[in-house]
Write a protein that holds these residues in place. Structure first.
Motif, short mmCIF file in Angstrom:
data_model
loop_
_atom_site.label_atom_id
_atom_site.label_comp_id
_atom_site.label_asym_id
_atom_site.label_seq_id
_atom_site.Cartn_x
_atom_site.Cartn_y
_atom_site.Cartn_z
N PRO A 95 -48.92 -10.84 -67.24
CA PRO A 95 -49.94 -9.86 -67.67
C PRO A 95 -50.99 -10.46 -68.61
CG PRO A 95 -47.73 -8.94 -67.84
CD PRO A 95 -47.57 -10.39 -67.58
N ALA A 96 -50.54 -11.36 -69.51
CA ALA A 96 -51.49 -11.98 -70.43
C ALA A 96 -52.49 -12.86 -69.69
CB ALA A 96 -50.75 -12.79 -71.49
N GLY A 97 -52.02 -13.61 -68.69
CA GLY A 97 -52.92 -14.45 -67.91
C GLY A 97 -53.93 -13.65 -67.12
N ILE A 98 -53.49 -12.55 -66.51
CA ILE A 98 -54.40 -11.68 -65.77
C ILE A 98 -55.41 -11.02 -66.72
CG2 ILE A 98 -54.53 -9.61 -64.33
CD1 ILE A 98 -51.73 -10.33 -63.30
N PHE A 99 -54.93 -10.59 -67.87
CA PHE A 99 -55.81 -9.98 -68.88
C PHE A 99 -56.90 -10.96 -69.30
CE2 PHE A 99 -56.83 -9.40 -73.37
CZ PHE A 99 -57.26 -8.07 -73.39
N ALA A 100 -56.52 -12.22 -69.54
CA ALA A 100 -57.51 -13.22 -69.97
C ALA A 100 -58.50 -13.53 -68.85
CB ALA A 100 -56.80 -14.49 -70.41
N ALA A 101 -58.01 -13.59 -67.60
CA ALA A 101 -58.90 -13.92 -66.49
C ALA A 101 -59.94 -12.83 -66.25
CB ALA A 101 -58.08 -14.15 -65.22
N THR A 102 -59.55 -11.59 -66.44
CA THR A 102 -60.48 -10.49 -66.20
C THR A 102 -61.46 -10.30 -67.36
OG1 THR A 102 -58.83 -8.93 -67.07
CG2 THR A 102 -58.90 -9.26 -64.68
N ARG A 103 -61.26 -11.05 -68.45
CA ARG A 103 -62.18 -10.99 -69.60
C ARG A 103 -62.63 -12.40 -69.97
NH1 ARG A 103 -58.78 -7.03 -69.39
NH2 ARG A 103 -59.25 -4.96 -70.23
N LYS A 104 -63.04 -13.13 -68.97
CA LYS A 104 -63.40 -14.53 -69.13
C LYS A 104 -64.47 -14.72 -70.20
CE LYS A 104 -65.20 -18.53 -66.64
NZ LYS A 104 -65.83 -19.02 -65.39
N ASP A 105 -64.18 -15.70 -71.10
CA ASP A 105 -65.09 -16.13 -72.16
C ASP A 105 -65.35 -15.06 -73.22
OD1 ASP A 105 -65.34 -18.59 -70.94
OD2 ASP A 105 -67.08 -17.98 -69.76
N LYS A 106 -64.63 -13.97 -73.20
CA LYS A 106 -64.73 -12.97 -74.24
C LYS A 106 -63.77 -13.34 -75.38
CE LYS A 106 -66.17 -9.15 -71.24
NZ LYS A 106 -65.87 -7.79 -70.75
N PRO A 107 -63.92 -12.74 -76.55
CA PRO A 107 -63.01 -13.07 -77.67
C PRO A 107 -61.54 -12.86 -77.33
CG PRO A 107 -64.91 -11.85 -78.47
CD PRO A 107 -65.02 -11.85 -76.98
N SER A 108 -61.22 -11.82 -76.56
CA SER A 108 -59.82 -11.59 -76.18
C SER A 108 -59.30 -12.72 -75.29
CB SER A 108 -59.69 -10.25 -75.45
OG SER A 108 -60.58 -10.18 -74.35
N ASP A 109 -60.15 -13.24 -74.41
CA ASP A 109 -59.77 -14.37 -73.56
C ASP A 109 -59.51 -15.60 -74.41
OD1 ASP A 109 -59.39 -16.14 -71.42
OD2 ASP A 109 -61.54 -16.55 -71.28
N MET A 110 -60.39 -15.87 -75.35
CA MET A 110 -60.21 -17.03 -76.23
C MET A 110 -58.94 -16.90 -77.06
SD MET A 110 -62.70 -19.04 -75.57
CE MET A 110 -62.55 -20.16 -76.95
N ALA A 111 -58.62 -15.70 -77.52
CA ALA A 111 -57.42 -15.49 -78.32
C ALA A 111 -56.16 -15.78 -77.49
CB ALA A 111 -57.38 -14.06 -78.85
N VAL A 112 -56.14 -15.30 -76.25
CA VAL A 112 -54.99 -15.54 -75.39
C VAL A 112 -54.85 -17.04 -75.10
CG1 VAL A 112 -54.04 -15.16 -73.07
CG2 VAL A 112 -55.04 -13.26 -74.34
N ARG A 113 -55.97 -17.72 -74.87
CA ARG A 113 -55.92 -19.15 -74.58
C ARG A 113 -55.42 -19.95 -75.78
NH1 ARG A 113 -61.82 -20.18 -72.24
NH2 ARG A 113 -61.11 -22.35 -72.24
N VAL A 114 -55.84 -19.54 -76.98
CA VAL A 114 -55.37 -20.24 -78.19
C VAL A 114 -53.86 -20.03 -78.37
CG1 VAL A 114 -55.48 -20.24 -80.71
CG2 VAL A 114 -57.59 -20.21 -79.37
N ILE A 115 -53.41 -18.80 -78.17
CA ILE A 115 -51.97 -18.51 -78.29
C ILE A 115 -51.18 -19.32 -77.27
CG2 ILE A 115 -50.23 -16.71 -77.97
CD1 ILE A 115 -52.27 -14.71 -79.07
N ALA A 116 -51.69 -19.42 -76.03
CA ALA A 116 -51.00 -20.20 -75.00
C ALA A 116 -50.95 -21.67 -75.37
CB ALA A 116 -51.71 -20.01 -73.66
N MET A 117 -52.05 -22.20 -75.92
CA MET A 117 -52.07 -23.61 -76.32
C MET A 117 -51.07 -23.88 -77.43
SD MET A 117 -53.43 -26.50 -75.61
CE MET A 117 -54.88 -26.03 -74.66
N VAL A 118 -51.01 -22.98 -78.41
CA VAL A 118 -50.04 -23.14 -79.50
C VAL A 118 -48.62 -23.06 -78.97
CG1 VAL A 118 -49.16 -22.09 -81.62
CG2 VAL A 118 -51.63 -22.27 -81.26
#
Length: 319
Positions: free
Chosen positions: A117-140
């Motif tokens: 669900p988090a990956g789909i959420f980030a993909a549907t909000r590409k380059d938005k702050p919510s997408d960046m937040a999910v990507r940072v959490i995934a990287m950590v």
């Protein structure tokens, strides 16, 4: 059915290669097998007693003879006797594998339940702050070692708040669901959160690729709702990379997450293999690795077959 049959025919060759590799690898581990088995008591052995034990375990023969004797018993369904436990290897594996299987299943459920669900959420909000937040959490999540996550969970949930037990006597699922889950939830969270980070990244990437496909634009042009386009048309096609990653990870988990089982004192298969290596329990190491390799191949076969179920364009046909 030709594709599964061809894959099954390859199984014996892979198992033979694994058996040769593990047979040689365990014997290259420095140290004396008799000393590792007996510990400090080995110093009390006379030379005649040591020779008798070496002959009893067949260690006085050359490697080729030892391998042939072991392989002959394996072909008859006998993985040998563990020198550490004094029981048949298969019995030991079947006693400890259910815990590892449960840990793997719980970890996968947590990882998929969080990551997809988090990956789909980030993909549907590409380059938005919510997408960046999910990507940072995934990287950590991917950058943090599993044992660090485990220790933090123990410190916060067990030591700090006393919500969950840190460790204790393992209770099988059949003897008490609540007590079992209380003991297994922290190890499952440790493994699941780390894998969830990988699922987030792969599902986001796959979903972004699918959302640019022509059939998705066609579905949108027909006036279908955004939710229907994402979950009904895009998601099934984006699942193939996720299934591939999940199959590899699940096969790895079935081999036993050694560090996590060691941290939480769980008597799983990974911990058994680690102790067997330290004790130079050749039969137990060889039998366990062979069992793990077989499970890994079965999981990968099921993943390959799942591709055809997810995408009708994929067909496994003989050429």
């Amino acid at each position: 059915m030709s594709y599964p049959l061809r894959r099954l025919l390859v199984f014996p060759l892979v198992m033979l290669g694994v058996s040769v590799f593990v047979f040689i690898a365990i014997r290259l581990v420095p140290g004396d097998a008799i000393t590792a088995m007996l510990g400090t008591e080995s110093g009390l052995l006379t030379p005649a007693q040591r020779e008798a034990l070496t002959a009893y375990f067949g260690l006085d023969q050359n490697w080729f003879v030892q391998f042939w004797r072991w392989l002959s018993r394996v072909l008859q369904g006998d993985l040998g006797i563990s020198t550490t436990y004094g029981k048949p290897v298969m019995t030991i594996i079947l006693e400890h594998f259910p815990l590892t299987l449960e840990l793997a299943v719980l970890s996968m459920l947590i990882a998929i339940g969080i990551g997809l669900p988090a990956g789909i959420f980030a993909a549907t909000r590409k380059d938005k702050p919510s997408d960046m937040a999910v990507r940072v959490i995934a990287m950590v999540g991917q950058s943090t070692p599993g044992f660090v996550v485990g220790l933090l969970l123990i410190f916060v949930l067990s030591v700090g708040f006393g919500v969950l037990p840190q460790m204790g006597t393992f209770v099988p699922l059949t003897e008490g669901i609540s007590r079992n889950l209380a003991q297994m939830i922290l190890p499952a969270l440790t493994l699941g959160t780390a894998f969830a980070a990988a699922v987030i990244r792969i599902s986001r990437s796959a979903m972004l690729d699918i959302l640019r496909e022509d059939f998705v634009r066609t579905a949108r042009s027909k006036g279908l709702s955004r939710r229907r386009v994402i979950w009904r048309h895009a998601l099934p096609n984006a699942l193939i990379p996720v299934v591939t990653l999940s199959g590899v990870e699940f096969g790895y988990l079935l081999g036993g997450a050694v560090l996590v089982e060691q941290i939480f004192a769980l008597p799983g298969l990974g911990r058994v293999v680690l102790d067997a290596i330290q004790q130079r329990d050749y039969a137990l190491v060889q039998g366990s690795v062979l069992f793990i390799a077989f499970n890994f191949m079965v999981v990968n076969l099921l993943v390959d077959l799942a591709y055809a179920a997810l995408d009708p364009r994929i067909r496994f046909e003989t050429k």
